[in-house]
Motif scaffolding. Structure first.
Motif, PDB file in Angstrom:
ATOM      1  N   LEU A 235      53.906  83.565  76.090  1.00 49.32           N
ATOM      2  CA  LEU A 235      53.628  82.157  76.398  1.00 49.32           C
ATOM      3  C   LEU A 235      53.212  81.394  75.132  1.00 49.32           C
ATOM      4  CD1 LEU A 235      51.777  82.479  79.817  1.00 49.32           C
ATOM      5  CD2 LEU A 235      53.814  81.083  79.396  1.00 49.32           C
ATOM      6  N   ALA A 236      52.404  82.018  74.293  1.00 48.58           N
ATOM      7  CA  ALA A 236      52.008  81.371  73.039  1.00 48.58           C
ATOM      8  C   ALA A 236      53.227  81.077  72.178  1.00 48.58           C
ATOM      9  CB  ALA A 236      51.012  82.251  72.274  1.00 48.58           C
ATOM     10  N   ARG A 237      54.144  82.038  72.092  1.00 45.17           N
ATOM     11  CA  ARG A 237      55.354  81.849  71.280  1.00 45.17           C
ATOM     12  C   ARG A 237      56.262  80.783  71.898  1.00 45.17           C
ATOM     13  NH1 ARG A 237      59.025  87.027  69.943  1.00 45.17           N
ATOM     14  NH2 ARG A 237      57.053  87.766  69.034  1.00 45.17           N
ATOM     15  N   VAL A 238      56.425  80.819  73.199  1.00 46.36           N
ATOM     16  CA  VAL A 238      57.268  79.836  73.886  1.00 46.36           C
ATOM     17  C   VAL A 238      56.722  78.426  73.673  1.00 46.36           C
ATOM     18  CG1 VAL A 238      57.992  78.997  76.163  1.00 46.36           C
ATOM     19  CG2 VAL A 238      58.187  81.429  75.610  1.00 46.36           C
ATOM     20  N   TYR A 239      55.413  78.251  73.849  1.00 46.35           N
ATOM     21  CA  TYR A 239      54.831  76.922  73.679  1.00 46.35           C
ATOM     22  C   TYR A 239      54.905  76.467  72.214  1.00 46.35           C
ATOM     23  CZ  TYR A 239      53.147  76.758  78.480  1.00 46.35           C
ATOM     24  OH  TYR A 239      53.072  76.705  79.856  1.00 46.35           O
ATOM     25  N   LEU A 240      54.846  77.399  71.279  1.00 49.18           N
ATOM     26  CA  LEU A 240      55.049  77.053  69.875  1.00 49.18           C
ATOM     27  C   LEU A 240      56.443  76.469  69.679  1.00 49.18           C
ATOM     28  CD1 LEU A 240      53.983  77.390  66.823  1.00 49.18           C
ATOM     29  CD2 LEU A 240      55.458  79.412  66.808  1.00 49.18           C
ATOM     30  N   TYR A 241      57.465  77.148  70.223  1.00 46.01           N
ATOM     31  CA  TYR A 241      58.840  76.676  70.074  1.00 46.01           C
ATOM     32  C   TYR A 241      59.047  75.339  70.786  1.00 46.01           C
ATOM     33  CZ  TYR A 241      60.547  81.120  68.103  1.00 46.01           C
ATOM     34  OH  TYR A 241      60.787  82.212  67.295  1.00 46.01           O
ATOM     35  N   MET A 242      58.303  75.099  71.855  1.00 47.07           N
ATOM     36  CA  MET A 242      58.392  73.835  72.587  1.00 47.07           C
ATOM     37  C   MET A 242      57.605  72.718  71.906  1.00 47.07           C
ATOM     38  SD  MET A 242      57.892  75.180  76.516  1.00 47.07           S
ATOM     39  CE  MET A 242      57.979  73.524  77.215  1.00 47.07           C
ATOM     40  N   GLU A 243      56.793  73.068  70.929  1.00 44.99           N
ATOM     41  CA  GLU A 243      55.884  72.139  70.256  1.00 44.99           C
ATOM     42  C   GLU A 243      54.836  71.576  71.214  1.00 44.99           C
ATOM     43  OE1 GLU A 243      58.381  69.328  68.171  1.00 44.99           O
ATOM     44  OE2 GLU A 243      58.813  70.796  66.585  1.00 44.99           O
ATOM     45  N   TRP A 245      51.531  71.947  71.427  1.00 43.88           N
ATOM     46  CA  TRP A 245      50.525  72.504  70.526  1.00 43.88           C
ATOM     47  C   TRP A 245      49.246  72.893  71.262  1.00 43.88           C
ATOM     48  CZ3 TRP A 245      53.587  73.672  67.004  1.00 43.88           C
ATOM     49  CH2 TRP A 245      54.547  72.786  66.503  1.00 43.88           C
ATOM     50  N   GLU A 246      48.881  72.134  72.289  1.00 46.21           N
ATOM     51  CA  GLU A 246      47.657  72.452  73.023  1.00 46.21           C
ATOM     52  C   GLU A 246      47.769  73.797  73.724  1.00 46.21           C
ATOM     53  OE1 GLU A 246      44.962  70.613  76.694  1.00 46.21           O
ATOM     54  OE2 GLU A 246      46.298  69.298  75.545  1.00 46.21           O
ATOM     55  N   LYS A 247      48.893  74.045  74.390  1.00 47.19           N
ATOM     56  CA  LYS A 247      49.093  75.316  75.087  1.00 47.19           C
ATOM     57  C   LYS A 247      49.259  76.469  74.091  1.00 47.19           C
ATOM     58  CE  LYS A 247      49.243  74.296  79.556  1.00 47.19           C
ATOM     59  NZ  LYS A 247      48.360  74.931  80.575  1.00 47.19           N
ATOM     60  N   ALA A 248      49.956  76.213  72.994  1.00 47.02           N
ATOM     61  CA  ALA A 248      50.118  77.260  71.981  1.00 47.02           C
ATOM     62  C   ALA A 248      48.771  77.672  71.413  1.00 47.02           C
ATOM     63  CB  ALA A 248      51.041  76.765  70.865  1.00 47.02           C
ATOM     64  N   GLU A 249      47.913  76.690  71.162  1.00 43.83           N
ATOM     65  CA  GLU A 249      46.566  76.989  70.670  1.00 43.83           C
ATOM     66  C   GLU A 249      45.768  77.772  71.704  1.00 43.83           C
ATOM     67  OE1 GLU A 249      42.411  74.630  69.562  1.00 43.83           O
ATOM     68  OE2 GLU A 249      44.283  73.497  69.734  1.00 43.83           O
ATOM     69  N   GLU A 250      45.852  77.367  72.962  1.00 42.53           N
ATOM     70  CA  GLU A 250      45.080  78.009  74.028  1.00 42.53           C
ATOM     71  C   GLU A 250      45.442  79.484  74.173  1.00 42.53           C
ATOM     72  OE1 GLU A 250      45.007  77.996  78.944  1.00 42.53           O
ATOM     73  OE2 GLU A 250      45.812  76.250  77.868  1.00 42.53           O
ATOM     74  N   TYR A 251      46.736  79.777  74.267  1.00 46.43           N
ATOM     75  CA  TYR A 251      47.133  81.166  74.522  1.00 46.43           C
ATOM     76  C   TYR A 251      46.955  82.051  73.292  1.00 46.43           C
ATOM     77  CZ  TYR A 251      48.809  80.332  79.232  1.00 46.43           C
ATOM     78  OH  TYR A 251      48.866  80.050  80.574  1.00 46.43           O
ATOM     79  N   GLU A 383      49.349  76.945  63.146  1.00 48.63           N
ATOM     80  CA  GLU A 383      50.349  75.880  63.231  1.00 48.63           C
ATOM     81  C   GLU A 383      49.983  74.871  64.318  1.00 48.63           C
ATOM     82  OE1 GLU A 383      55.224  75.408  63.584  1.00 48.63           O
ATOM     83  OE2 GLU A 383      54.323  77.367  63.123  1.00 48.63           O
ATOM     84  N   ALA A 384      49.457  75.373  65.431  1.00 47.50           N
ATOM     85  CA  ALA A 384      49.047  74.477  66.510  1.00 47.50           C
ATOM     86  C   ALA A 384      47.894  73.579  66.073  1.00 47.50           C
ATOM     87  CB  ALA A 384      48.660  75.287  67.744  1.00 47.50           C
ATOM     88  N   LEU A 385      46.933  74.119  65.336  1.00 45.57           N
ATOM     89  CA  LEU A 385      45.826  73.310  64.831  1.00 45.57           C
ATOM     90  C   LEU A 385      46.323  72.264  63.842  1.00 45.57           C
ATOM     91  CD1 LEU A 385      43.009  75.958  64.212  1.00 45.57           C
ATOM     92  CD2 LEU A 385      43.174  74.338  66.102  1.00 45.57           C
ATOM     93  N   CYS A 386      47.262  72.654  63.007  1.00 46.65           N
ATOM     94  CA  CYS A 386      47.766  71.755  61.973  1.00 46.65           C
ATOM     95  C   CYS A 386      48.593  70.617  62.567  1.00 46.65           C
ATOM     96  CB  CYS A 386      48.604  72.553  60.973  1.00 46.65           C
ATOM     97  SG  CYS A 386      49.387  71.553  59.684  1.00 46.65           S
ATOM     98  N   LYS A 387      49.472  70.947  63.514  1.00 44.77           N
ATOM     99  CA  LYS A 387      50.424  69.962  64.027  1.00 44.77           C
ATOM    100  C   LYS A 387      49.954  69.283  65.314  1.00 44.77           C
ATOM    101  CE  LYS A 387      54.455  72.261  61.995  1.00 44.77           C
ATOM    102  NZ  LYS A 387      55.758  72.935  62.267  1.00 44.77           N
ATOM    103  N   GLY A 388      48.925  69.815  65.939  1.00 42.30           N
ATOM    104  CA  GLY A 388      48.429  69.234  67.176  1.00 42.30           C
ATOM    105  C   GLY A 388      47.646  67.956  66.950  1.00 42.30           C
ATOM    106  N   SER A 389      47.156  67.400  68.031  1.00 43.36           N
ATOM    107  CA  SER A 389      46.497  66.093  67.974  1.00 43.36           C
ATOM    108  C   SER A 389      45.208  66.106  67.155  1.00 43.36           C
ATOM    109  CB  SER A 389      46.197  65.604  69.395  1.00 43.36           C
ATOM    110  OG  SER A 389      45.362  66.526  70.086  1.00 43.36           O
TER     111      SER A 389
END
Length: 501
Positions: A235-243, A245-251, A383-389
């Motif tokens: 799920l973390a990888r999938v949400y990364l590819y989807m951009e 960022w909040e879900k990628a960071e969470e998982y 990456e999620a921290l960098c590109k997220g809100s």
């Protein structure tokens, strides 16, 4: 782990038979016809709860075949970090490396990765259909094996979509062509069209959420079996590819908190002696016992059939001299090897996929490819921290420092990173993804999801016809195999590829 190896030896023949029963022999047929072959045999197989147990183990075996034989190799060959030995490599590898794959080439790519991915889906759909009949008899087993099946189906669809569909962000709404999202056992002769990438990802996320609900924490046994943690990692990888960022960071953060990094003094053996050192950071890896193909057959410089893949010489320049990861780019002959092998000194090699020859027990001489390890979660989190809100660049830097300090065996506080904006931090993250995850099946996907050009170095093969591929390009994904086009009248070809004459 030793007991597990004995168990694997005991059931390996049964699993081989199981795969034939569940998958059938598709020949020139579409995967959609596979399930119908021997259906009465499948019915009888699942009537016995022992059949369900074997189905769970067999599913892991099909994942190994898809992952190590094809999925890991594909994005690395088409990436910018390795060279191909054109003398030893097969034609399919050479065609991939030169971005010249054709729909009518059926020896390996593009057909076999499609076929092996849908074998996983076939087996998973059979388990999902038949497992519930045993719920009253053994509810924990049913939950576990059905969790395996939902995860496996998600992994296969996600992997297939990465190979045959442009990245999620290729269109604003991900409405471009993906693959067939098959969530049932089709009827005889049923033909299905391709789903959009968005629809495929929706099924992947739905399957992973179901798997998480079934695979309770107490079911976790070892890193060689699918678990709730593997579902969260995907799920973390999938949400990364989807951009997202909040879900990628969470998982990714969940797994960083759950798994420690492997220490520097175990790092090399985590790859080269996985039985004794499975890796403290391992979330999921495939058991390589009794496997003779895969990446090891491509990377070992002293195998009788010759080394096929080796690191680009310039790649080593990205590593500090004291970085333990750099040592995995050079093969040093061991004392147990022949004088002829030792006389050559050292060999450039991708040692992540080369086991130690000095391992005395032949049951332990194997490579077990990683599917997920927590190092990747640090990089997703960064990456999620960098590109997220929140644009938390310092938090992203802390994630990178954790990996760099481990690799160099130094205190995290001694690591200094230079950056002044998000773009520079993204460059540092990309550099660290290359150094940490090289040759594990990420590189091309990282290039295209970030909408970058492929740029190979001046030290890449002189025989390579392709040094640069500008994003976007239709060749960043595979064509649909001509055999599949002919078998399924609903199938459409990827843009840019023309049918065989």
């Amino acid at each position: 782990m030793h007991e597990q190896m004995k168990t694997i030896r005991h059931i390996s023949v049964k699993i081989a038979a199981l795969l034939l029963i569940l998958s059938g022999a598709s020949g020139c047929n579409s995967f959609l016809n596979v399930e119908v072959i021997g259906k009465s045999t499948i019915d009888s197989f699942f009537k016995d709860i022992d059949g369900l147990k074997l189905a769970g183990e067999g599913l892991h075996a099909t994942i190994y075949d898809f992952y190590d034989d094809y999925y890991v190799r594909y994005p690395e060959i088409m990436g910018d970090l390795l060279n191909v030995n054109v003398v030893n490599a097969d034609e399919g590898t050479y065609l991939l490396f030169n971005y010249s794959m054709k729909p009518d080439y059926n020896a390996s790519y593009p057909y076999n990765i499609w076929k092996s991915g849908y074998v996983i889906c076939t087996n998973a759909n059979n388990i999902i259909e038949y497992a519930p009949q045993h719920r009253e008899e053994d509810p924990d087993l049913v939950n576990k094996v059905m969790g395996y099946a939902y995860f496996a189906r998600a992994l296969a669809h996600f992997g297939l979509c990465n190979c045959y569909g442009q990245p999620y962000n290729f269109t604003p709404d991900a409405s471009h062509k993906g693959v067939i999202a098959i969530d049932h056992i089709p009827g005889s002769g049923e033909m299905l069209p391709r789903n959009s990438v968005k629809e495929v990802y929706e099924l992947v996320i739905s399957d992973l959420e179901k798997a998480c609900s079934l695979l309770r924490d107490e079911y976790y046994s070892d890193c060689y079996h699918i678990s709730k943690y593997a579902c969260e990692a995907l799920l973390a990888r999938v949400y990364l590819y989807m951009e997202d960022w909040e879900k990628a960071e969470e998982y990714s953060k969940k797994l960083i908190d759950r798994f420690p990094l492997s220490p520097a003094d175990e790092y090399v053996n985590m790859f080269r002696y996985p039985v004794k050192y499975p890796g403290k950071e391992t979330i999921l890896r495939m058991n390589g016992y009794n496997k003779t193909s895969g990446m090891n057959s491509q990377c070992d410089p002293v195998r009788s059939n010759g080394q096929k893949l080796l690191p680009d010489p310039s790649f080593s320049n990205l590593f500090d001299m004291d970085d333990v990861r750099k040592s995995l780019l050079t093969y040093i002959p061991e004392d147990c090897e022949s004088d002829e092998v030792k006389s050559k000194g050292s060999y450039p090699a991708i040692c992540k996929h080369v086991f130690l020859k000095s391992i005395s027990n032949d049951m332990e001489q194997c490579c077990s490819p990683f599917v997920f390890r927590v190092s990747e979660m640090y990089l997703i989190h960064a990456e999620a921290l960098c590109k997220g809100s929140r644009h938390d660049l310092n938090g992203a830097a802390d994630d990178l420092k954790a990996l760099i300090s481990r690799a160099r065996g130094v205190d995290r506080n001694s690591i200094s990173l230079s950056f002044s904006n998000a773009e520079e931090m993204c460059g540092l993250i990309d550099r660290e993804r290359k150094r940490e995850l090289c040759y594990e099946g990420h590189r091309l996907f990282d290039i295209i999801r970030c909408k970058k050009d492929l740029q190979r170095s001046s030290t890449s093969n002189a025989q390579s016809d392709v040094k640069t591929v500008k994003y976007p390009d239709y060749r960043f994904i595979l064509p649909i195999a001509q055999m599949e086009m002919q078998a399924n009248e609903q199938m459409t070809q990827n843009d840019g590829y023309t049918p065989a004459d």
